[in-house]
Design a protein around this motif. Structure first.
Motif, mmCIF file in Angstrom:
data_model
loop_
_atom_site.group_PDB
_atom_site.id
_atom_site.type_symbol
_atom_site.label_atom_id
_atom_site.label_comp_id
_atom_site.label_asym_id
_atom_site.label_seq_id
_atom_site.Cartn_x
_atom_site.Cartn_y
_atom_site.Cartn_z
ATOM 1 N N UNK A 76 34.729 38.641 41.938
ATOM 2 C CA UNK A 76 36.177 38.796 42.019
ATOM 3 C C UNK A 76 36.681 37.821 43.073
ATOM 4 N N UNK A 77 37.638 36.980 42.704
ATOM 5 C CA UNK A 77 38.138 35.924 43.584
ATOM 6 C C UNK A 77 39.589 36.211 43.972
ATOM 7 N N UNK A 105 38.384 46.089 44.912
ATOM 8 C CA UNK A 105 39.045 44.864 44.468
ATOM 9 C C UNK A 105 38.778 44.695 42.974
ATOM 10 N N UNK A 106 39.825 44.535 42.214
ATOM 11 C CA UNK A 106 39.735 44.505 40.752
ATOM 12 C C UNK A 106 39.678 43.084 40.211
ATOM 13 N N UNK A 132 48.602 45.911 43.174
ATOM 14 C CA UNK A 132 48.115 44.717 42.492
ATOM 15 C C UNK A 132 46.674 44.904 42.041
ATOM 16 N N UNK A 133 45.784 44.008 42.477
ATOM 17 C CA UNK A 133 44.368 44.082 42.108
ATOM 18 C C UNK A 133 43.540 44.786 43.170
ATOM 19 N N UNK A 159 36.159 46.186 35.886
ATOM 20 C CA UNK A 159 35.249 45.628 36.891
ATOM 21 C C UNK A 159 35.917 45.556 38.259
ATOM 22 N N UNK A 160 35.193 46.072 39.257
ATOM 23 C CA UNK A 160 35.678 46.030 40.635
ATOM 24 C C UNK A 160 34.498 46.041 41.589
ATOM 25 N N UNK A 161 34.782 45.705 42.819
ATOM 26 C CA UNK A 161 33.790 45.816 43.878
ATOM 27 C C UNK A 161 34.484 46.403 45.088
#
Length: 177
Positions: A76-77, A105-106, A132-133, A159-161
């Motif tokens: 994730x950027x 963080x998405x 947001x994400x 997907x997230x971390x």
């Protein structure tokens, strides 16, 4: 060149998903990125690139990490401004809270309906807020015992971390000045 911060998901868990920070830096440079730096061994990477598409950067990193490690590493950027906004949001959500604050963080911004659905899982001792994400999880209990954790976030939003907000603050201080 633009600067980005990448967050790697599901590394250094158990014996088969090892990806030490020096190897991450090496694989990132080998993929053509410059200005590479890592922070602690949880998959936080600062990089510079001429690419402007977040999706292209994520794809290039994921391809490089798969080639290097032999397993998929969802990535994730965020731009430095996006990361700073996440940390700024964290400061305003629960300023008097004495528990723990985590942020998922998405990879993709959720729909309004999905954001509302995950926020509806808030309960006494667990605050869930989507910005947001970023999904802020503010918990009074042990994170692993909370009704909402990153596994639940992924089931609802994709997907997230997850990172502790303390780590995100350190990254902003170190890489986003």
């Amino acid at each position: 060149m633009a600067t980005y911060v990448a967050f790697l998901r599901a590394i250094n868990l158990g014996p088969h998903r090892k990806f030490p920070k020096d190897a991450i830096a090496e694989a990132t440079r080998a993929a053509g990125f410059d200005g590479v730096a890592t922070h602690i061994n949880t998959g936080n990477v600062r990089l510079e690139t001429r690419m402007r598409s977040r999706a292209r950067i994520e794809a290039a990193l994921e391809e490089a990490y798969l080639a290097d490690r032999g397993f998929a590493v969802p990535t994730i950027v965020l731009t430095p401004a996006e990361l700073r906004a996440v940390v700024d949001d964290a400061a305003g959500l629960a300023p008097d809270h004495t528990g723990r604050h985590y942020v998922s963080l998405l990879k993709d911004e959720p729909t309004a309906a999905a954001a509302t659905a995950i926020e509806a899982r808030s309960e006494p001792g667990v605050l869930v807020v989507v910005r947001g994400r970023a999904v802020h999880l503010v918990v009074d209990t042990d994170y692993r015992g909370a009704a909402v954790d990153n596994t639940v976030v992924e089931k609802v939003l994709g997907v997230s971390t997850n990172r502790n907000v303390t780590v995100l603050r350190a990254l902003v201080s170190k890489w986003c000045s």
